[in-house]
Design a protein around this motif. Sequence first.
Motif, short mmCIF file in Angstrom:
data_model
loop_
_atom_site.label_atom_id
_atom_site.label_comp_id
_atom_site.label_asym_id
_atom_site.label_seq_id
_atom_site.Cartn_x
_atom_site.Cartn_y
_atom_site.Cartn_z
N LYS A 12 0.82 -1.20 0.00
CA LYS A 12 0.00 0.00 0.00
C LYS A 12 0.86 1.26 0.00
CE LYS A 12 -3.91 -2.15 2.39
NZ LYS A 12 -4.77 -2.13 3.61
N VAL A 13 2.06 1.16 0.54
CA VAL A 13 2.94 2.32 0.65
C VAL A 13 4.38 1.87 0.41
CG1 VAL A 13 3.13 2.03 3.16
CG2 VAL A 13 3.63 4.25 2.14
N SER A 14 5.18 2.73 -0.22
CA SER A 14 6.55 2.37 -0.62
C SER A 14 7.53 2.52 0.54
CB SER A 14 6.99 3.24 -1.79
OG SER A 14 6.21 2.95 -2.94
N LEU A 15 7.31 1.70 1.56
CA LEU A 15 8.15 1.72 2.76
C LEU A 15 8.56 0.28 3.06
CD1 LEU A 15 7.49 3.70 6.03
CD2 LEU A 15 8.34 1.37 6.09
N LEU A 16 9.87 0.08 3.23
CA LEU A 16 10.42 -1.23 3.57
C LEU A 16 11.03 -1.17 4.95
CD1 LEU A 16 10.33 -1.17 0.38
CD2 LEU A 16 12.24 -2.76 0.44
N GLN A 17 10.90 -2.25 5.69
CA GLN A 17 11.53 -2.39 7.00
C GLN A 17 12.81 -3.20 6.85
OE1 GLN A 17 9.84 -5.47 9.38
NE2 GLN A 17 11.99 -5.64 9.98
N SER A 18 13.87 -2.75 7.46
CA SER A 18 15.14 -3.47 7.41
C SER A 18 15.04 -4.79 8.18
CB SER A 18 16.26 -2.61 8.00
OG SER A 18 17.49 -3.29 7.99
N GLY A 19 15.58 -5.86 7.59
CA GLY A 19 15.53 -7.18 8.23
C GLY A 19 16.67 -7.36 9.20
N MET A 20 16.63 -6.68 10.30
CA MET A 20 17.73 -6.63 11.27
C MET A 20 17.78 -7.90 12.10
SD MET A 20 16.75 -2.73 12.37
CE MET A 20 15.00 -3.17 12.40
N GLY A 21 18.86 -8.67 11.95
CA GLY A 21 18.99 -9.93 12.65
C GLY A 21 18.84 -9.78 14.15
N GLY A 22 18.03 -10.61 14.77
CA GLY A 22 17.81 -10.55 16.21
C GLY A 22 16.69 -9.61 16.57
N VAL A 23 16.73 -8.39 16.06
CA VAL A 23 15.74 -7.37 16.37
C VAL A 23 14.46 -7.58 15.58
CG1 VAL A 23 15.22 -4.91 16.11
CG2 VAL A 23 17.39 -5.63 17.13
N ALA A 310 2.29 4.66 9.48
CA ALA A 310 1.31 5.73 9.24
C ALA A 310 1.97 7.10 9.17
CB ALA A 310 0.25 5.70 10.34
N ALA A 311 3.02 7.31 9.97
CA ALA A 311 3.68 8.61 9.97
C ALA A 311 4.32 8.94 8.64
CB ALA A 311 4.74 8.64 11.08
N PHE A 312 4.71 7.90 7.88
CA PHE A 312 5.38 8.11 6.60
C PHE A 312 4.44 7.98 5.39
CE2 PHE A 312 8.89 7.33 9.40
CZ PHE A 312 9.94 8.06 8.87
N THR A 313 3.25 7.46 5.61
CA THR A 313 2.36 7.14 4.49
C THR A 313 2.03 8.36 3.66
OG1 THR A 313 1.42 5.21 5.60
CG2 THR A 313 0.09 6.23 3.89
N ARG A 314 1.83 9.51 4.29
CA ARG A 314 1.37 10.68 3.55
C ARG A 314 2.41 11.23 2.57
NH1 ARG A 314 0.33 15.11 8.11
NH2 ARG A 314 -0.36 13.25 9.24
N VAL A 315 3.69 10.88 2.76
CA VAL A 315 4.71 11.43 1.87
C VAL A 315 5.28 10.42 0.91
CG1 VAL A 315 5.35 13.18 3.57
CG2 VAL A 315 6.65 11.04 3.46
N LEU A 316 4.91 9.15 1.05
CA LEU A 316 5.48 8.10 0.21
C LEU A 316 4.49 7.67 -0.87
CD1 LEU A 316 7.20 5.88 2.92
CD2 LEU A 316 8.32 7.41 1.29
N PRO A 317 4.99 7.31 -2.06
CA PRO A 317 4.08 6.86 -3.11
C PRO A 317 3.46 5.51 -2.80
CG PRO A 317 6.37 6.59 -3.80
CD PRO A 317 6.39 7.35 -2.51
#
Length: 334
Positions: A12-23, A310-317
């Motif tokens: 729905k939004v062009s935001l990816l989460q980093s796959g940080m090992g452990g975290v 949600a905080a980033f959704t309004r500015v991302l495609p």
Amino acid sequence: MRATAAGRLGLKVSLLQSGMGGVAGAELACAVSNAGAAGCAGGYKLADGALSKMLARLTRGTDRPVGVNLIPEVVGPDGLDRQVAQVLDETPGRVYLSFFGMPGDAVFRRAAAAGRQIVVQTGTVEDGLHAAAQGAVVVAQGTEAGGHLLGTSKRDTLVAALRDRLPGACLVASGGIGSPQEAERALAAGADGVLLGTAFVVAHESRAHARFKAAVTAADERDTVISDVYEIGWPGRRHRVLATAVTADPQQPAQFIGRTVVEGKPYLVPRFSAAVPTDATSGRIEEMALYCGRSCTAITAQAAAAEVVAAFTRVLPGAGTAKKWERAEISVGR
């Protein structure tokens, strides 16, 4: 017209989460994906039954696109082949493969033949060009990023250089993005989306130790340093971390300073270990590898993963062509 990151990955939004090992466990990845972005669980050195347990939680927790992050240089070619085989065999097609650094071309071909989306995080123009030629979504990591660093260029410099050479590729910017305003800067440099790491370290669903989360929210970028001291388990790679007594004095003995548990198996944690302190870690947390990007200046409170998205959704495609971004007056934690 080139695709947005949302369009490529079915988000729905062009935001990816980093796959940080452990975290970044399955719980965080699923929460991010359920919010409409691309969650990603850290595979790190997981294999066999331990990896299967994590993959089972991942596929149960969301019916949205979600990723598994693997690190070629940490596990080596044979280990990576086994991890990739498990992911392909044990997960549905909506699970994409995310690589921190370049896998071999045979890995690209195997994932593509299985119909999986591929995301590759790179730190150089050369690697970005190669990943794009293999059909991957290319994450351009700048030195502002927390964790291990793949190059020496700043984020927007690398994004702009790759965009110049790859006008039609899907590029995602990574490093120092802690607010919607900083995301807008990355888009203006030529990115089609952004990847966040530090902002999700402090998410409620993150497995980061409570003292790790507190240190990140209390820090600003001047509290971070680029070092190479946390090398046990991942040698030869610089990393951005919060300054600690260990970064200040790397001549200390490499004695055990804590304990942790990974998928039910206990481990001792030596000083200089690359492992992050999680909610299953005890001991001298303040001396462990507290990976943290320069984005920490804008991250002042813990939040649910969905609130970060949600905080980033309004500015991302979104999934269509890039939209005109309205300037957001908020930042994570403010």
